[in-house]
Design a protein around this motif. Structure first.
Motif: not given
Length: 150
Positions: A8, A48, A50, A63, A101, A104
């Motif tokens: 993160e 999100w 990272r 992102r 991503l 996720e």
């Protein structure tokens, strides 16, 4: 290259993410990382952000955005930004980040991940196509809309 991992975005990594370099000609296709970093704090429920680390070194930033209620379907589950340091490009770092991503997005129940890019000689179109995105449309501004089926 060591083992890649995502972390993160934090106070510890934000300066390194903002200092990532680009290859000549890529600047016109990417806003400074600080814009995406700032955006990540505007709506942390949908954002999100990272960093990609190779060992202890920040070599990339991604992102994503997850908003099932977004007016346009291509903003519901999308790559908002992917940025890999110039000297690390071509080593699979961007693909690693985008596929993380995508994982996720899948966990959140989405069936596709989208990306929007401006076409051009130094643009990211080939990168997205190589990751598996297919062009599915165009924005009113002539940008390509790509989708990766999950």
């Amino acid at each position: 290259m060591g083992e890649l991992r995502l972390e993160e975005l934090s106070a510890k990594t934000i300066v390194a993410a903002n200092s990532l370099t680009l290859r000549p000609g890529q600047e016109q296709f990417v806003a400074p990382p600080s814009y995406a970093i700032a955006d990540a704090w505007i709506d942390p429920t949908t954002s999100w952000p990272r960093v990609v680390l190779d060992g202890d070194e920040v070599v990339g930033f991604i992102r994503g955005n997850f908003d099932p209620d977004a007016e346009h379907d291509y903003f519901r589950s999308c790559v908002w930004r992917v940025h890999v340091a110039a000297e690390s490009q071509g080593a699979g770092i961007g693909k690693f980040a985008v596929l993380a991503l995508a994982d996720e997005a899948r966990k959140r129940g989405f069936t596709q991940l989208t990306a929007i890019w401006e076409p051009g000689e130094y643009g990211p179109e080939e990168f997205f196509k190589n990751v598996g995105f297919q062009v599915i449309g165009e924005t009113a501004y002539g940008e390509k809309i790509g989708a990766l089926a999950l």
